[in-house]
Design a protein around this motif. Structure first.
Motif, mmCIF file in Angstrom:
data_model
loop_
_atom_site.group_PDB
_atom_site.id
_atom_site.type_symbol
_atom_site.label_atom_id
_atom_site.label_comp_id
_atom_site.label_asym_id
_atom_site.label_seq_id
_atom_site.Cartn_x
_atom_site.Cartn_y
_atom_site.Cartn_z
ATOM 1 N N ALA A 15 -56.450 58.086 53.670
ATOM 2 C CA ALA A 15 -55.385 59.064 53.397
ATOM 3 C C ALA A 15 -54.059 58.359 53.100
ATOM 4 O O ALA A 15 -53.351 58.707 52.134
ATOM 5 C CB ALA A 15 -55.236 60.005 54.588
ATOM 6 N N ILE A 16 -53.723 57.356 53.935
ATOM 7 C CA ILE A 16 -52.459 56.617 53.738
ATOM 8 C C ILE A 16 -52.460 55.928 52.380
ATOM 9 O O ILE A 16 -51.469 55.957 51.645
ATOM 10 C CB ILE A 16 -52.259 55.595 54.874
ATOM 11 C CG1 ILE A 16 -52.045 56.313 56.211
ATOM 12 C CG2 ILE A 16 -51.071 54.691 54.571
ATOM 13 C CD1 ILE A 16 -52.109 55.394 57.412
ATOM 14 N N VAL B 8 -49.878 57.669 45.178
ATOM 15 C CA VAL B 8 -49.135 58.759 44.530
ATOM 16 C C VAL B 8 -47.646 58.443 44.509
ATOM 17 O O VAL B 8 -46.958 58.595 43.479
ATOM 18 C CB VAL B 8 -49.404 60.100 45.256
ATOM 19 C CG1 VAL B 8 -48.468 61.188 44.721
ATOM 20 C CG2 VAL B 8 -50.854 60.520 45.085
ATOM 21 N N ILE B 9 -47.119 57.966 45.672
ATOM 22 C CA ILE B 9 -45.696 57.625 45.759
ATOM 23 C C ILE B 9 -45.355 56.497 44.789
ATOM 24 O O ILE B 9 -44.324 56.527 44.107
ATOM 25 C CB ILE B 9 -45.332 57.226 47.206
ATOM 26 C CG1 ILE B 9 -45.478 58.434 48.144
ATOM 27 C CG2 ILE B 9 -43.925 56.668 47.277
ATOM 28 C CD1 ILE B 9 -45.366 58.081 49.614
ATOM 29 N N PHE C 245 -51.899 58.525 49.507
ATOM 30 C CA PHE C 245 -50.512 58.992 49.394
ATOM 31 C C PHE C 245 -49.582 57.884 48.889
ATOM 32 O O PHE C 245 -48.659 58.145 48.115
ATOM 33 C CB PHE C 245 -50.021 59.530 50.738
ATOM 34 C CG PHE C 245 -50.532 60.906 51.048
ATOM 35 C CD1 PHE C 245 -50.189 61.988 50.242
ATOM 36 C CD2 PHE C 245 -51.354 61.131 52.147
ATOM 37 C CE1 PHE C 245 -50.664 63.256 50.528
ATOM 38 C CE2 PHE C 245 -51.834 62.398 52.426
ATOM 39 C CZ PHE C 245 -51.505 63.473 51.624
#
Length: 377
Positions: A178-179, A185-186, A182
């Motif tokens: 998950a980390i 994406v960032i 994200f």
């Protein structure tokens, strides 16, 4: 005359021995000598001044001594012939000179680079009037037992790692996934907005997350049972398939790679080809990393017909493994590399054990050789 002597012996014999007619007389000394010669324990007899009166063949073999060179000499002269390190010599002599009846000691002898484990026991010898006449040093070689105990402890440690890994791997990997998602994406958003510096920070975080993920994967490889596809494998074919990968990695470090084979027949083993690739790639990677200023990596293949084994040597020309480190290199999480996990060699050894093979390191200041032995099909 002979019949009379036999009758006399029969008349005075113990009733329990009435069926025994005649045996040659055997002295107690001769019986003791025969017992000393035939037992597997090493025995050294010392007088009250610690002079060597006798040692049996087992003691001579265990300590690699010539009986003629030590009998009727002082114990210090015997010890001098063993070529001991200062600490080993001090430990042995202090035990012999200060031990009392029945005292025991565990003693380790680093003999030609090999550790040998002994249990030493002192037994007092007394004369007919119960006065101290000397000592008997009993030596038992417990090397095989100690190595078995070390193996059991190592296996228990691996089993513990396996239990921990099985219980926590998914809990670690799920949040990591998950980390990582994200962060990607960032990073994409930052890149679109022209914030290159911030993108660099994200790249560092993604790299470290990748290291954590790889570590979890290696722990799982080390601990959980693997599905092995055992079949007849040509080891030359396996090595040729991974040689381009090894050579490309070596080229980046200014290292020459050579592949030599001296086989009397087709080197076929019963193994899992993919697992063998993992072992040889890992050992070759370690060898390349050991040569920081370039050098030569040699991969040699030879059959040992008398032992029905195939020997694969991976040899580097690096600075070698320090002697105090060599005995630890197969311990999980032990590493001398800044970014190493300490799981590569334990994984290699466990894979080889599952395939019925072994691995032996041989290192000096001029380089390291990793010898892999596999049973021939």
């Amino acid at each position: 005359m002979i019949n009379m002597n036999m009758k006399s012996l029969t008349d005075h014999a113990d009733p329990s021995c009435q069926y025994l007619t005649f045996y040659p007389m055997i002295t107690v000394e001769r019986m003791a000598a025969q017992m000393m010669a035939n037992i597997h324990l090493g025995v050294i007899v010392l007088d009250e001044c610690s002079q060597v009166l006798e040692l049996n063949p087992a003691a001579a073999k265990l300590l690699r001594l010539d009986r003629a060179r030590v009998v009727y000499r002082s114990f210090e002269e015997l010890v001098a012939q063993l070529g001991l390190q200062a600490q080993e010599k001090e430990q042995l002599t202090s035990f012999v000179y200060s031990a009392w009846d029945g005292q025991e000691m565990d003693w380790v002898w680093h003999d030609e680079g090999e550790e040998r484990y002994f249990t030493l026991r002192m037994q007092a010898l007394k004369d007919y009037e119960q006065r101290l006449a000397g000592y008997m040093l009993v030596i038992e070689d417990v090397t095989a037992l100690r190595l078995l105990e070390l193996q059991v402890r190592r296996n228990n440690r691996l089993a513990t790692i396996g239990q921990i890994a099985a219980g926590t791997a998914h809990e670690i990997r799920n949040p990591l996934t998950a980390i990582k998602g994200f962060l990607q994406v960032i990073r994409h958003k930052l890149k679109d907005s022209g914030q290159g510096k911030e993108c660099g920070y994200i790249d560092i975080m993604l790299k470290e997350i990748g290291r954590i993920s790889n570590l979890v994967g290696e722990i799982l490889l080390l601990s959980k049972p693997r599905q092995t596809d055992l079949r007849a494998v040509n080891v030359i074919k396996v090595l040729r398939e991974i040689l381009p990968i090894i050579k490309n990695e070596a080229l980046l470090h200014n290292i020459d790679v050579s592949f030599e084979k001296s086989v009397s027949a087709l080197p076929v083993v019963i193994a899992d080809g993919e697992m063998l690739k993992q072992v040889f790639l890992n050992l070759s990677k370690n060898a390349i990393e050991a040569m920081k200023r370039g050098g030569k990596l040699s991969i040699r293949l030879a059959t040992m017909a008398e032992k029905r084994q195939l020997q694969v040597e991976i040899i580097d020309s690096g600075s070698g493994i320090p002697e105090e480190v060599q005995e630890k290199i197969f311990e999980p999480f032990f590493t001398t590399k800044e970014n190493g996990t300490g799981l590569g060699l334990p994984i290699c050894r466990q894979i080889l054990m599952e395939l019925g093979g072994t691995i032996e390191p041989d290192s000096s200041e001029t380089g390291t050789t990793m010898r892999v032995y596999l049973p021939l099909a």
